[in-house]
Design an enzyme around this catalytic site. Structure first.
Site, PDB file in Angstrom:
ATOM      1  N   ARG B 299     -14.733  -7.615  -3.612  1.00  0.00           N
ATOM      2  CA  ARG B 299     -14.495  -6.515  -3.831  1.00  0.00           C
ATOM      3  C   ARG B 299     -15.480  -6.219  -4.851  1.00  0.00           C
ATOM      4  O   ARG B 299     -16.295  -5.115  -5.075  1.00  0.00           O
ATOM      5  CB  ARG B 299     -13.324  -6.125  -4.285  1.00  0.00           C
ATOM      6  CG  ARG B 299     -13.110  -4.610  -4.648  1.00  0.00           C
ATOM      7  CD  ARG B 299     -11.786  -4.076  -5.280  1.00  0.00           C
ATOM      8  NE  ARG B 299     -10.710  -4.865  -4.856  1.00  0.00           N
ATOM      9  CZ  ARG B 299      -9.887  -4.467  -3.845  1.00  0.00           C
ATOM     10  NH1 ARG B 299      -9.762  -3.216  -3.498  1.00  0.00           N
ATOM     11  NH2 ARG B 299      -8.680  -5.066  -3.460  1.00  0.00           N
ATOM     12  N   CYS B 371      -5.763  12.800  13.779  1.00  0.00           N
ATOM     13  CA  CYS B 371      -4.618  13.819  14.373  1.00  0.00           C
ATOM     14  C   CYS B 371      -3.310  13.289  13.402  1.00  0.00           C
ATOM     15  O   CYS B 371      -2.387  12.714  14.148  1.00  0.00           O
ATOM     16  CB  CYS B 371      -4.353  13.940  15.868  1.00  0.00           C
ATOM     17  SG  CYS B 371      -3.475  15.102  16.154  1.00  0.00           S
TER      18      CYS B 371
END
Lengths: 445, 445
Positions: B299, B371
Site C-alpha cells: 500500500r 444495485c
C-alpha cells in the site's frame, strides 16, 4: 449440535444426499467426481432445485409472470434460460446484465430494468430492445427516458421506485427510516407523488406501477405489508387525482433463506398468501382496483441451489491461550469466491462431502488461502478430528452473491461452475486461468 | 475544510496538479483526455510517483534489496517491471501471483513467497523456478517443502512466519493478542522455536530468517519495535542453541498512507531510522549479529500513486428529514472497482477533476451504480452545488487493494488502467468487456 454427517435439508440443495459410502451427491452426481474433473473450488448448481424454487414462487404469487428473478444474485446464460423456460420475468440492474440476458435470448418484454445511475446509452438500449419496464429512480432519469423514447418514437412502460420508509431485516422492521439512501423517490416528502404525476403526464412514458424494496433476508410478511399499505395510499391518490388504476405493485425482493442449521427459511407460500390478502384488503378499503403484486427474488431462488466444493489443504492447531487450541482448516479458495463473510459477517453451513467423518469434535475455523487474516469462511465451528488434507468440504447456500461478487484477489482465477441434473453434469462457466487475467495486459512495455 | 479545488499533496499522486483552467493533470496529462480516450471508470497510475516511493523505501531501509513490494496490493506486468528496475524484491502470495511476476521476467531469486495454504504444485513451482525465499507457515508445509526440495535435489532458502503477539493499527498497538489467526507460528507457545529448529535440521531447507507482520495502516515505529524485540529473542535462542546467526529479519508491511486530508502518512525515513536503530540495539544487548531488516510495503508504494476517474451521472437531492437534504451524486463505478468502503469502512478524498467548482457546499454522498444501497464511495462529504452530470470526479489513493480486489458484480467489466509519465499515457490493462465475461460461458446449452 447436529451430526456432522447430516445435510440439513433446509440449507442444502433439494437433491443433495449422502450415499452409503459417505460421499455427498447432488442430483445423483458424487461431488468428488466433479472436483476430480473440474478442479476445486467449484460451484455445483442443482438445476431441478433451481427450477422448483421458481415454481414455488410462481405458485405462491399467482403466476410465473409475477415473479422476476433478480440477475444480480447470479446470472449466466443457462440460468437466464432456466428462468425463461419456467416463465418467470427477469430483473437486470446494469447494461451488461441486460446484454447477458439478451445474449441468452431472454425475451426483452419480460425484462425489468433497475439502477440508480442508468446511462443514456443504457436507456437507449432498453427502449430499442423493448424491455418490459424501466424502474425510474430520479427526476433526471424520468426526463431523459421520456426524451429517449420520443426520439425512438416509442412509449416505454415504467415503474417508479419509491421509498416507503420501511427497513426490514430478519424478523424485525423499522417503520420510520431508510429515507437517506440512494434509491427511489420519497413517499413521505411528496417526491414520489410528483414523479408519478410527471410519468403519467410524460408523452412517451406509460406508468405501470410503483416499486419498493424493504430489505434483505426478511422472514415474515409484516415489513412487506406495511410497505404495501403505504405505497397503496399513493395508488389511491393517483386513482383519485389522475383517474388511473396502476396495474402493478412491485414489492421487490428480500425473501430470506437459511444459511445455517439454526435458521428457518421464509415460508414463501404462507407469506405470499398473507401479503396478497393484505394488498387486496388495503385496496378494497381505499376503493381502488387491487394491483397485481410482482416480486423480485434472487437469493431465495438461486441461493440454496448451489454448493461450493473446496479441497482441504493445510491443517494447523493454533495455541489461542493456555486452555484453548483452535484447529485452522485451510481450503483452496476464500474471499475471492465468497466475500460475504468478510463483507456482511455472513455464516455458512459446511460439511465434509468426500466421505464420513467421525472423530472427536474440535474447535475449528475454516479459512481461505488469501494473504489476509480476515479471509475466513466460517469463524467459529466444530470439526471432527479426522478431517484431513485432501478431503473435500462443501459450503452450502452459495448460489447467490458469491460467484456474482467474486474477485481476482491475489490473482486467483474465478472458480468453475457446473450444473447437475438427474445424474448428469454440465459445465456452466469454465474456470478462469492466469491466461484470462494476462489477456487484459497491454502489449506496450 | 480545505478548498474543494485543492489537491492535498499528501493524499494525491506526487505529480498531480490543477491547471489554470481547473483541469487536473497527472504527470502533465489532463485527466479528461484520459477519460475521453479510455472511458470511465479508469485508474491512472503516476509512474514517477511509484518509482519515487520505491526509492524512498530503499533509501530508508538501507538498500532496494531490503524492500519487498507486496504484489497483493496491485500487480501487473508493468508494475513488476518497475519494481524490478528499481531493484526491489517482490512478495507473492499465490501461484498466479508468482506466474504473473515470472511472465514479466521478474528474477525468481528476488521473489519471496507467502501464503497459509500453498499447494504442493505451487511449492514445486517455487523450488523449480528458484525463488529467493519461501515463508513457511505450518509444520505440514515445512515437511512438504523439504520433501519437494529433496526431490528436485535443491536446498530451498526459507523464512518462518512467527506471531509476535503484537497487533498494530494507526497509532495504537495491542501487545498481547493476535495469536488466534491463520498465519504463522506462535512465539509464546514455543511452536516458532520448534519450527526454526526443524527448518535448521531439515536437509533441504536453509533457514534465512524469521518473518512477522503486525498489522495494516500503522503510523509509527512502536508496534514494529516491540515485535522486533520479541522476535529477536528467538534469534538469540537460535544463536545460542543452534549456533547460527540468521541473516534476515522480515518485519512485514503495514506502513500507513493518508487517504483523507486529515491523515498524515507514516514518515518512512523516520520510522525506518528508529526501527533499524532499535534492531541493532536489541541485537547488541542479546550479543548476536544484527540481522538485515527486510520490509514488505504494498500500500505505501502503490496506494498514493493512483487515482480513479469516474463520470458523474444522476444527481438527486434526497429529503432526509424536515431539516436535512442530502445530495446523492452517482458515478459510473462503485463497489465493483473499490470494495474498501463497504468492506473496511474506508474513507477517500475526492475532487472534481474536469474543472473548477465554486458553488455553495452541500451535504453530499458519493455513490456508485450497483444495485445495493451499501454501494457508497464516500458516505459523508460536502460537494459544491455546481457539480453536474458529465463532470469527472477523481478518487485519490486508489492504487492499492482497489483494482486488486475488483469484481464483476452486476456484470460490470473491470476498469481500464493506464500509467502516465512526463506527459505521456501508456495503457496498462484494457477495460474488461461483456465479451470477456461471456468467454467463460460454456458452449453447452
Amino acid at each position: 449440535m447436529t451430526n456432522f454427517n447430516d445435510l440439513p435439508a433446509h440449507v442444502w440443495p433439494r437433491n443433495a444426499a449422502r450415499q452409503e459410502d459417505g460421499v455427498v451427491t447432488i442430483a445423483g452426481v458424487p461431488l468428488p467426481e466433479i472436483a476430480e474433473e473440474y478442479g476445486t473450488p467449484v460451484f455445483v448448481v442443482d438445476e431441478d432445485d433451481f427450477r422448483s424454487r421458481c415454481r414455488d414462487m410462481a405458485n405462491a404469487f399467482g403466476g410465473a409472470q409475477n415473479v422476476h428473478y433478480a440477475s444480480k444474485a447470479f446470472l449466466t446464460r443457462r440460468i437466464a434460460r432456466w428462468v425463461d423456460e419456467e416463465g418467470l420475468a427477469l430483473d437486470v440492474a446494469s447494461e451488461n446484465e441486460l446484454r447477458l440476458a439478451l445474449s441468452a435470448e431472454f425475451p426483452a418484454e419480460r425484462i425489468t430494468v433497475h439502477g440508480n445511475n442508468k446511462s443514456a446509452a443504457f436507456l437507449r438500449l432498453c427502449v430499442a430492445e423493448g424491455v418490459g419496464h424501466v424502474v425510474l429512480d430520479s427526476p433526471q432519469e424520468l426526463e431523459l427516458l421520456d426524451m429517449i423514447a420520443r426520439s425512438q418514437d416509442k412509449v416505454q412502460e415504467v415503474f417508479i421506485r419509491v421509498k416507503p420508509g420501511v427497513e426490514a431485516h430478519t424478523h424485525e422492521f423499522i417503520a420510520t427510516s431508510h429515507e437517506d439512501q440512494k434509491f427511489g423517490f420519497s413517499l413521505a416528502s411528496g417526491s414520489a407523488w410528483e414523479a408519478a404525476k410527471a410519468a403519467h403526464n410524460a408523452e412517451n412514458l406509460d406508468l405501470g406501477g410503483l416499486h419498493c424494496h424493504v430489505g434483505s433476508q426478511v422472514f415474515d410478511a409484516e415489513g412487506f405489508k406495511l410497505a404495501a399499505e403505504r405505497v397503496l395510499d399513493l395508488y389511491a391518490r393517483i386513482h383519485n387525482e389522475l383517474g388511473v388504476d396502476l396495474p402493478y405493485l412491485d414489492l421487490g425482493g428480500g425473501y430470506g433463506i437459511a444459511y445455517t442449521v439454526d435458521e428457518e427459511p421464509l415460508d414463501v407460500a404462507a407469506v405470499a398468501k398473507e401479503l396478497l390478502a393484505a394488498v387486496n384488503e388495503f385496496a378494497a378499503e381505499l376503493g381502488i382496483a387491487a394491483p397485481t403484486v410482482v416480486v423480485e427474488p434472487g437469493r431465495a431462488i438461486a441461493g440454496p441451489t448451489a454448493v461450493t466444493v473446496y479441497e482441504v489443504g493445510t491443517i494447523k492447531d493454533v495455541h489461542v491461550d493456555d486452555d484453548t487450541t483452535r484447529r485452522y482448516i485451510s481450503v483452496d479458495g476464500g474471499m475471492s469466491d465468497n466475500i460475504r463473510p468478510a463483507l456482511y459477517e455472513a455464516e455458512y453451513d459446511t460439511r465434509v462431502v468426500s466421505g464420513f467423518t467421525d472423530g472427536e469434535k474440535l474447535q475449528a475455523r475454516l479459512v481461505g488461502s488469501h494473504c489476509e487474516s480476515g479471509d475466513i469462511i466460517v469463524k467459529d465451528t466444530q470439526y471432527p478430528a479426522d478431517v484431513s488434507t485432501g478431503d473435500l468440504i462443501g459450503v452450502a447456500a452459495t448460489g447467490a452473491y458469491c460467484y456474482a461478487m467474486s474477485s481476482n484477489y491475489n490473482a486467483f482465477g474465478k472458480p468453475a461452475v457446473v450444473s447437475v441434473r438427474t445424474g448428469r453434469v454440465t459445465p456452466m462457466l469454465r474456470r478462469q486461468t492466469i491466461e484470462d487475467l494476462l489477456a487484459l495486459e497491454s502489449a506496450q512495455p
